[in-house]
Structures are given as structure tokens and as C-alpha cells.
Design a protein around this motif. Structure first.
Motif, PDB file in Angstrom:
ATOM      1  N   GLY A  50       0.792  -1.224   0.000  1.00  0.00           N
ATOM      2  CA  GLY A  50       0.000   0.000   0.000  1.00  0.00           C
ATOM      3  C   GLY A  50       0.820   1.267   0.000  1.00  0.00           C
ATOM      4  O   GLY A  50       0.306   2.343   0.354  1.00  0.00           O
ATOM      5  N   LEU A  51       2.089   1.192  -0.419  1.00  0.00           N
ATOM      6  CA  LEU A  51       2.955   2.366  -0.460  1.00  0.00           C
ATOM      7  C   LEU A  51       2.990   2.949  -1.870  1.00  0.00           C
ATOM      8  O   LEU A  51       2.899   2.226  -2.861  1.00  0.00           O
ATOM      9  N   GLU A  52       3.143   4.246  -1.934  1.00  0.00           N
ATOM     10  CA  GLU A  52       3.286   4.914  -3.226  1.00  0.00           C
ATOM     11  C   GLU A  52       4.734   4.779  -3.701  1.00  0.00           C
ATOM     12  O   GLU A  52       5.684   4.955  -2.925  1.00  0.00           O
ATOM     13  N   PHE A  53       4.905   4.465  -4.998  1.00  0.00           N
ATOM     14  CA  PHE A  53       6.242   4.351  -5.579  1.00  0.00           C
ATOM     15  C   PHE A  53       6.473   5.477  -6.565  1.00  0.00           C
ATOM     16  O   PHE A  53       5.643   5.717  -7.455  1.00  0.00           O
ATOM     17  N   LEU A  54       7.596   6.179  -6.404  1.00  0.00           N
ATOM     18  CA  LEU A  54       7.982   7.251  -7.314  1.00  0.00           C
ATOM     19  C   LEU A  54       9.221   6.820  -8.085  1.00  0.00           C
ATOM     20  O   LEU A  54      10.208   6.389  -7.488  1.00  0.00           O
ATOM     21  N   THR A  55       9.176   6.957  -9.402  1.00  0.00           N
ATOM     22  CA  THR A  55      10.282   6.498 -10.248  1.00  0.00           C
ATOM     23  C   THR A  55      11.363   7.565 -10.336  1.00  0.00           C
ATOM     24  O   THR A  55      11.100   8.722 -10.668  1.00  0.00           O
ATOM     25  N   ALA A  56      12.601   7.163 -10.058  1.00  0.00           N
ATOM     26  CA  ALA A  56      13.749   8.072 -10.150  1.00  0.00           C
ATOM     27  C   ALA A  56      14.250   8.112 -11.580  1.00  0.00           C
ATOM     28  O   ALA A  56      14.104   7.141 -12.332  1.00  0.00           O
ATOM     29  N   PRO A  57      14.856   9.219 -12.006  1.00  0.00           N
ATOM     30  CA  PRO A  57      15.476   9.244 -13.329  1.00  0.00           C
ATOM     31  C   PRO A  57      16.685   8.314 -13.352  1.00  0.00           C
ATOM     32  O   PRO A  57      17.229   7.918 -12.312  1.00  0.00           O
ATOM     33  N   ASP A  58      17.100   7.939 -14.555  1.00  0.00           N
ATOM     34  CA  ASP A  58      18.297   7.098 -14.707  1.00  0.00           C
ATOM     35  C   ASP A  58      19.486   7.838 -14.107  1.00  0.00           C
ATOM     36  O   ASP A  58      19.824   8.942 -14.539  1.00  0.00           O
ATOM     37  N   PRO A  59      20.156   7.265 -13.114  1.00  0.00           N
ATOM     38  CA  PRO A  59      21.190   8.033 -12.417  1.00  0.00           C
ATOM     39  C   PRO A  59      22.485   8.196 -13.184  1.00  0.00           C
ATOM     40  O   PRO A  59      23.224   9.158 -12.968  1.00  0.00           O
ATOM     41  N   GLY A  60      22.820   7.257 -14.087  1.00  0.00           N
ATOM     42  CA  GLY A  60      24.147   7.324 -14.717  1.00  0.00           C
ATOM     43  C   GLY A  60      25.213   7.094 -13.656  1.00  0.00           C
ATOM     44  O   GLY A  60      25.128   6.169 -12.851  1.00  0.00           O
ATOM     45  N   ARG A  61      26.211   7.944 -13.617  1.00  0.00           N
ATOM     46  CA  ARG A  61      27.256   7.822 -12.588  1.00  0.00           C
ATOM     47  C   ARG A  61      26.696   8.193 -11.225  1.00  0.00           C
ATOM     48  O   ARG A  61      25.856   9.084 -11.105  1.00  0.00           O
ATOM     49  N   ARG A  62      27.204   7.487 -10.203  1.00  0.00           N
ATOM     50  CA  ARG A  62      26.752   7.747  -8.840  1.00  0.00           C
ATOM     51  C   ARG A  62      27.842   8.447  -8.055  1.00  0.00           C
ATOM     52  O   ARG A  62      29.018   8.105  -8.197  1.00  0.00           O
ATOM     53  N   PRO A  63      27.495   9.406  -7.182  1.00  0.00           N
ATOM     54  CA  PRO A  63      26.169   9.970  -6.971  1.00  0.00           C
ATOM     55  C   PRO A  63      25.746  10.824  -8.166  1.00  0.00           C
ATOM     56  O   PRO A  63      26.575  11.422  -8.843  1.00  0.00           O
ATOM     57  N   SER A  64      24.438  10.891  -8.389  1.00  0.00           N
ATOM     58  CA  SER A  64      23.900  11.511  -9.588  1.00  0.00           C
ATOM     59  C   SER A  64      23.322  12.903  -9.299  1.00  0.00           C
ATOM     60  O   SER A  64      22.350  13.032  -8.542  1.00  0.00           O
ATOM     61  N   PRO A  65      23.875  13.971  -9.900  1.00  0.00           N
ATOM     62  CA  PRO A  65      23.269  15.302  -9.749  1.00  0.00           C
ATOM     63  C   PRO A  65      21.840  15.335 -10.271  1.00  0.00           C
ATOM     64  O   PRO A  65      20.984  16.047  -9.726  1.00  0.00           O
ATOM     65  N   ARG A  66      21.565  14.555 -11.318  1.00  0.00           N
ATOM     66  CA  ARG A  66      20.219  14.522 -11.884  1.00  0.00           C
ATOM     67  C   ARG A  66      19.226  14.013 -10.834  1.00  0.00           C
ATOM     68  O   ARG A  66      18.142  14.585 -10.645  1.00  0.00           O
ATOM     69  N   VAL A  67      19.580  12.941 -10.137  1.00  0.00           N
ATOM     70  CA  VAL A  67      18.703  12.394  -9.100  1.00  0.00           C
ATOM     71  C   VAL A  67      18.580  13.379  -7.946  1.00  0.00           C
ATOM     72  O   VAL A  67      17.482  13.577  -7.396  1.00  0.00           O
TER      73      VAL A  67
END
Length: 811
Positions: A50-67
């Protein structure tokens, strides 16, 4: 509170399940919780709770500035109070998003040690008191402990579930050991292979099964070992059902569970006796006496036993198999421990308290701008250093390894938190510069070092290899690995051209420096140095006995090995002058090496008699297509072989099997091997892992050692002759000094190709003789690698007692 939970991925795994189950429990306590990440197998679990799931963008290299930017946007959009990352990549991304948005960020580390580049101003949750103590000692003051939680409602004893699993797997009423684990090389593989061997030993006398649930990169190695045990016992003792989305039926079906970390606790929740698996031969039963240790170090351990791991685990399981009353008592204790200390509802309350405390600290000003900026800057520097090292490792042909998962804290410190001398069960190790890489065909060095590692820790130094050669051969390994318990492998990578006159000295110096760094970092004393690599110099930084060990005549075989004879002679002269004692596999080679300049001792090759002891009960390898009876060669195919003798055997029409890699250099040898293999009664099978060699020995009626009579071969000691005897097979060998030195009538010595063929035919047609088989195997047991390793230990000790004492000690 509004909480965003960010697992490191959503594939099946303990850390991810903990994150998701805690999120649902926190939601049930009245908080708004969403789960964030890249889609994976556990998304269905998230939604089923019963939890909501939010999709993250493709991170590429980690840690990801985009994420991080995406997370910061979600904070502002949904008014998130807490960003909670699990493991270090999500932790760093949450930290950056918190700086951008003003939300509290924190990290949970369920791995067995903490990445040093997580900012020390960031609240961190770890799974054991030992890790928390180590982090506080290192200057991280905002660290709290939350042991891995277990949903004791979803995970509880269920006999019906277990019976159904047993029926589906065909287990019946056999005593069943279950291991639910990712099949990974790091942390997991050693214990799984030991469990397979231990259960295989028990299966000879009792109805026992091992069920290994899981999948991963080490699956092939697990399958090979399982197949070997199943063939030996003639029934499916080891069952590999693969990965199961819901492993609860497997836990419910177990009589005993083997595991570490979260898997161990889930097993305990099912009321099962629990054997905690670690590394370095660690297996320990959960009891009231052992519980305090596990609460401190976590559900893992390293070393500590003075017995071979297979013996230890086999005896432990054998005792449980015959004592049902004790199993019930231990199962009730396991369940009680989980209910009282690890229940999910209690863990959610503690997690809520951790959030409240972190928010209060923040309001009191614990996150002052200048302190957080300094902490972030220091962490960025440590991460840059980490990233640079990984980049250099890839460029130099080494596989990148996540050393936070691969180097658990419990492996590096003792119970008091002090640095554990590793390796070194007694605080000292043997430094072994090997003549071939650990990954090469199993030879003298590898056999000896493997036996030494049972009682004496070994630091094994591979000959240096260029990064280009590593890539070409697919040998991208880290600088330091631990392929077996008690042995640390150091694999030096260098620039191309390692055999060129100017560079070869530099590459050996590089190997010396790598060895020194590993010894320094692990804080061990060195009990002795063995140099078996003829080009490697003795290290000047070690004050310990020095043994120069030649397993072949490297000067006589220089051309065969692609070296200059003059260079090989100079290397030998230097090492003989620098050592305390010279050792070789034959007396002929000792005489050449010592020549009155140094004490000299013979250490012949040995054999793994136990490895080949069950050949009579093993089904021959399915790859063998020849009609029996079969004569064969098991070993490398190159210029050392007397191809005239093999041609003579093949010309009789007898079936001839060749098992081993081709390493010929000479075009004439290549052409002759091609012609031999092209015969209809000849089959060649390329290199096989050592674990599978008994299957190919099972196909043979006669073993052949057809070596050309050369100076190089006269000084050598072929491994294969003793291996044939260990398998109970008759052996035909060229008349060489090493074969004569065995002083036995069990090896047929011949001098001409015609005699080689006639003796082989006679043995192929001879009726089976069980008494002869027993004699051969008994003779082989007298020449075990364990005995050879003990002799090498004695030689190292004698080398440290002063010049001239070695020969006296040998008399």
C-alpha cells in the motif's frame, strides 16, 4: 512526518526489503511515506504493502546530480521532511538534495562497513554496535544503531508451507539444510562451497540435503561443486532451485538454516536452528552463549576456528541431525530472539525516534552552515580519492570492487574494536612470490599455498601482468582479493612490455611495492619469504628467513618459457646469493642450484589424494566421447611432451584422451599436435577447472606421463603421475629422475615410444585389480600436499636458524 525512502536499488536483497518493510510500518504509525528509486523486482512488494512508488530518473554515474535535483524538486512539491537513503549512493544523493531543498537527509548502511566519504555531519544509521563504535572512534558522532528488522507476522513457523516446498523440490523427509543467499563471489561463495562439501561428506552416511536458494554471478561455480557432490553420492544431495521471489517456503522447510545478515534473522523468525556463516572458515551456531557476540558484530564473523571449515561445519550439522530435541530448543530460542529484539513494529518505533532526534538536533543548530560545508568538503575529497583509485584500477585492467561490501569491519577488527592482524592467525604470515598467477592452471605453488593457508596465513604475490594482457585474457581482478580462507592474493598490474630489458626490473619492483603496501596496511609480521618466481628479487624490507624455490629448471627451459637463458641465469644467480636456503622439486635441480654455495633441500611435488579418492564412484565427464578403455594425459600440452610416444599409442588404435590447455610455441609442435588430435581415436578437451578433474580421471583406464628426455624435464617433477595413482589408475611414464625417485613398482618406466605404446596396451587390457587400486591410492596418500606444506614450514624455520643448519636438520 513526510518521509521519502530511497533504497539503493529495488532488486531482491536484504537492505531493500528492510527499507520497504520499515516504510510500511512507519506509515502504519501515522506518517506519510513514499518509496523512491529505479523500478525493479521489489516494486510489486512496495505496492502490495500500500505504499506509493515514485520512479527516479536514470542516475548514470553515482552519486547523480540529476537524481539529487529530482529529489530536491519532490521535497518542495510534496513538503518532504526527511530524505532517507539506504547505502552510500542514495545517501550522497539525499545529502545533496537536502542541501538544495532544506530537508533533513540521513543514510542507513546495512552493509558491513561504512563508506568513508559519507559526510560526518550527516546522521547515519548502522546495523551493529561494532560498526557504530568504529565510526564514533573515526570521528562520526551522529551515528545510531538500528538492527535489521524482521516482520515476525509474515515470517513465522508454518509447517504446511514447508511441506509443500519439500514436495515441490523432491526433498521428502531428509534432514534439510537451507541457505538463502545471493550467489556472489564476495562474502558468500566461500561459505556456500564449504556447505556443499560438508553436506556431501554427511550424505555418505545419512539422508541429508542442502537447498541453496538464490542466483548471482557465482552460480556457475556453485553448480559445478553441487554437480560433483551429486555425482559422487549418486543422488541429488544439493538442490539449486534458483532465485525465488518469496523464499519463505524454503525457510519453513528447513531443519537448519545457514546464513548471514538479514537472511539469518529471517531464518530465526521461522523458529529454525541458525548457523551463522562468515568468512575465513567462520561457522557458529546461534545459542544463548553466542548471542552477545552476534549482537555486537552482527550476523557475520571471520575466522577464529582451528579446524578445517568443512570438518567444523560437517560435525556441527551431524550433531544437529541426530538430536531433534536440541533442534526444537534452538528453534524456539531463535524465534524468541527475533520477537524480543528484531520485530518490525519495535524497529519502526526506534526509527521514528531516530528521525525525531535528528530533527531536534537540527533545530538546536547541529547543522551549522560552516560545519556542514567543512564536512561536505572533506567527504568530497575522500570520494574523489576513492573514484580516482577505481578509475586507475579499470585503466590498469583490474575489476573494480566495492570494498565497503567486500571488506567487512568484522574482518578487520577484533571484538574490542582494535585492528585485527589479518591475515595471521598467530600474527605472522608467509610471503609467497609465486611463479604463476593464482588463476593459472593449478600447479605446485598453488597446491602448496592452499595447504599452507589451512594453518599458516599466506600473502600470495602474482607475477606482474600488463593491463593490456589482463584485458586480452579477461583477468581483470582487484589488487587484493581473498580467493580462499587464509590466503590474500596480490595481483600487480603494470604497463605493457613487462619482459623487455628496461621494464622487467621496474615491474618486479612494482610487485615488491604492492606486497609491501598490503603487508603494511594489514599490520602483519612476516614469518618467512618464499620466492618461486625466478625473476622476482627477495624484498629488502623484510627481515625474515628467505627460501628460493624452483619448481622447474628455468634456465634449461628459458626458450620454452619465452625468456633469455642469460637473463634467467642471472636471476637465478642473484636469488641463490640472496637466500638462506635453496629448494627444488628434484635432487638434480638442487645440485644445479646449490653447487656448494647454499644449503639445498629437495621438496618433491605432491598430490591431493582426497580430491581423487572417490573416482571409482564418479560418473565420467559427459564431454568424453571415446570408447573405453581409454588411456590419457591430464595436463598442459606443449613442447615438454614426447609426441612420438603419444603418436605410438594412437597408432595402436587405442582410445587416447588429452585433457588440458595447449601452450605450444613451436610451429612444428603445433602441426604435430594438430595431426594427433585429428585421429579418430584421439580426443582433446581444453583446460578444465581443478574441481572437475576427477570426472576426467574417471574416464581413464591408464594415465600417461609422456615427457621428452631433455635437461628441462630431467629436473622437473610431473604432477600428473601421482594424480593418476591417487585416482587408483596405473601410470606409464618416461624414465625420468623424478619418476625413479618415487621408488615404486606402481609406475611403469619406459625409454622408447614403442615401449611406451606396448606397456600402455598391456595395462589397458589388464583385468581390474582392486588390491592394486588400493595400493596406488595408499602410496599417493604418502605424498600429500599437506605433508609437503608441513615440510616447507620446517624448511622456512630451518632457514632462520643460520647457514649450514639445513642439511643437518634434514638428516
Amino acid at each position: 512526518m513526510r518521509i521519502l525512502t530511497y533504497p539503493h536499488d529495488l532488486a531482491l536483497g536484504g537492505s531493500q526489503l528492510n527499507a520497504i518493510e520499515l516504510s510500511a510500518a512507519l506509515r502504519d504509525r501515522g506518517h506519510e511515506v513514499v518509496v523512491y528509486g529505479r523500478p525493479g523486482a521489489l516494486v510489486d512488494t512496495v505496492r502490495s504493502l500500500g505504499l506509493e512508488f515514485l520512479t527516479a530518473p536514470d542516475p548514470g554515474r553515482r552519486p547523480s546530480p540529476r537524481v539529487a535535483r529530482d529529489l530536491a524538486g519532490l521535497v518542495r512539491e510534496r513538503r518532504i521532511d526527511v530524505l532517507h537513503g539506504y547505502e552510500w549512493p542514495p545517501g550522497l544523493e539525499c545529502n545533496l538534495a537536502g542541501r538544495l531543498s532544506g530537508a533533513l537527509s540521513m543514510t542507513t548502511v546495512m552493509s558491513m562497513s561504512v563508506a568513508p566519504f559519507l559526510p560526518r555531519s550527516m546522521p547515519v544509521v548502522v546495523g551493529t554496535e561494532q560498526i557504530a563504535d568504529a565510526e564514533r572512534r573515526a570521528g562520526r558522532h551522529r551515528v545510531r544503531v538500528l538492527e535489521p528488522p524482521v516482520d515476525v507476522v509474515a515470517n513465522q513457523p508454518d509447517d504446511a508451507l514447508g511441506r509443500d516446498f519439500r514436495v515441490r523440490q523432491g526433498i521428502g523427509d531428509d534432514f534439510t539444510v537451507v541457505c538463502v543467499s545471493r550467489l556472489a563471489h564476495q562474502l558468500k561463495l566461500e561459505g556456500i562451497l564449504t556447505a556443499i562439501d560438508a553436506v556431501g561428506r554427511l550424505a555418505a552416511a545419512a539422508p541429508v540435503r542442502l537447498v541453496v536458494v538464490g542466483d548471482g554471478p557465482a552460480r556457475a561455480e556453485v553448480e559445478r561443486r553441487a554437480d560433483l557432490v551429486n555425482v559422487r553420492t549418486g543422488r541429488p544431495v544439493v538442490v539449486l532451485p534458483g532465485a525465488i521471489d518469496d523464499p519463505r517456503p524454503a525457510y519453513a522447510a528447513a531443519d537448519v538454516v545457514l546464513g548471514m545478515g538479514g537472511s539469518a534473522l529471517r531464518a530465526a523468525a521461522f523458529g529454525k536452528p541458525l548457523v551463522v556463516q562468515g568468512e575465513g572458515g567462520f561457522f557458529r551456531l546461534l545459542t544463548p552463549e553466542s548471542l552477545p557476540d552476534f549482537l555486537w558484530t552482527g550476523w557475520y564473523g571471520y575466522g577464529g576456528a582451528d579446524r578445517p571449515p568443512v570438518d567444523l561445519l560437517a560435525d556441527l550439522l551431524a550433531g544437529l541431525a541426530v538430536d531433534e530435541s536440541r533442534r526444537r530448543d534452538l528453534g524456539r530460542f531463535s524465534r524468541a530472539v527475533v520477537e524480543q529484539r528484531f520485530a518490525l513494529t519495535e524497529a519502526a518505533a526506534r526509527q521514528e525516534a531516530i528521525y525525531d532526534a535528528a530533527l531536534r538536533e537540527r533545530r538546536r543548530g547541529a547543522d551549522r552552515a560552516w560545519t556542514t560545508l567543512a564536512a561536505d568538503g572533506a567527504a568530497a575529497g575522500r570520494f574523489a580519492d576513492y573514484h580516482l583509485r577505481r578509475c586507475l584500477a579499470r585503466l590498469r585492467g583490474r575489476r573494480a570492487a566495492d570494498d565497503f561490501n567486500a571488506q567487512p569491519l568484522a574482518r578487520r577488527v577484533d571484538g574490542s574494536g582494535e585492528r585485527r592482524p589479518e591475515p595471521g592467525r598467530d600474527g605472522a604470515a608467509l610471503l609467497y612470490f609465486a611463479g604463476a598467477p593464482w588463476s593459472a592452471v593449478t600447479g605446485t605453488d598453488k597446491h602448496l599455498a592452499g595447504e599452507l593457508a589451512r594453518t599458516r596465513d599466506v600473502i600470495w604475490i602474482d607475477p606482474p601482468m600488463s593491463w593490456r594482457a589482463r584485458r586480452r585474457r579477461g583477468l581483470q581482478v582487484p589488487l587484493v582479493t581473498e580467493p580462499i580462507p587464509g590466503l590474500v592474493r596480490v595481483s600487480t598490474s603494470c604497463v605493457p612490455g613487462v619482459s623487455r630489458p628496461v621494464l622487467r626490473r621496474l615491474t618486479r619492483l612494482h610487485a615488491d611495492l604492492d606486497a609491501r603496501r598490503v603487508v603494511r596496511d594489514r599490520g602483519v609480521a612476516i614469518a618467512g619469504v618464499v620466492v618461486s618466481d625466478p625473476e622476482q628479487r627477495f624484498p629488502r624490507w623484510v627481515d625474515a628467513p628467505r627460501v628460493y624455490f624452483e619448481t622447474d629448471d628455468f634456465v634449461a627451459g628459458a626458450e620454452l618459457l619465452g625468456r633469455s637463458a642469460g637473463y634467467a641465469r642471472a636471476c637465478r644467480r642473484r636469488n641463490v646469493a640472496d637466500c638462506d636456503v635453496v629448494v627444488a622439486v628434484t635432487q638434480d635441480l638442487v645440485d644445479v642450484l646449490a653447487a656448494g654455495r647454499r644449503p639445498g633441500l629437495v621438496l618433491p611435488n605432491g598430490t591431493d589424494a582426497e580430491h581423487y579418492g572417490d573416482v571409482a564412484r564418479i560418473v565420467a565427464a559427459p564431454e568424453v566421447l571415446l570408447a573405453g578403455p581409454i588411456a590419457g594425459v591430464v595436463g598442459q600440452l606443449n613442447e615438454r611432451l614426447d609426441l612420438g610416444s603419444l603418436d605410438a599409442v594412437a597408432a595402436t588404435g587405442a582410445s587416447l584422451l588429452l585433457v588440458g590447455p595447449r601452450y605450444e610455441e613451436c610451429p612444428e609442435t603445433r602441426a604435430r599436435l594438430d595431426a594427433l588430435i585429428a585421429r579418430p581415436n584421439v580426443q582433446w578437451i581444453d583446460r578444465q577447472p581443478f574441481e572437475r578433474l576427477p570426472e576426467f580421471m574417471a574416464a581413464l583406464a591408464v594415465g600417461l606421463t609422456p615427457y621428452a628426455v631433455t635437461d628441462f624435464n630431467r629436473a622437473s617433477f610431473p604432477l600428473k603421475t601421482l594424480e593418476y595413482l591417487a585416482a587408483g589408475r596405473p601410470a606409464v611414464s618416461t624414465d625420468l629422475p623424478a619418476a625413479r625417485a618415487l621408488e615404486t613398482d606402481l609406475v611403469e618406466l619406459v625409454t622408447t615410444p614403442q615401449e611406451f605404446a606396448s606397456r600402455t596396451l598391456a595395462l589397458l587390457s589388464a583385468p581390474p585389480d582392486e588390491a592394486l587400486v588400493a595400493r596406488r591410492q595408499a602410496f599417493a596418500r604418502q605424498h600429500s600436499w599437506a605433508e609437503r606444506a608441513r615440510r616447507l614450514e620446517q624448511i622456512v624455520a630451518l632457514a632462520g636458524s643460520g647457514p649450514g643448519t639445513d642439511r643437518e636438520g634434514d638428516r
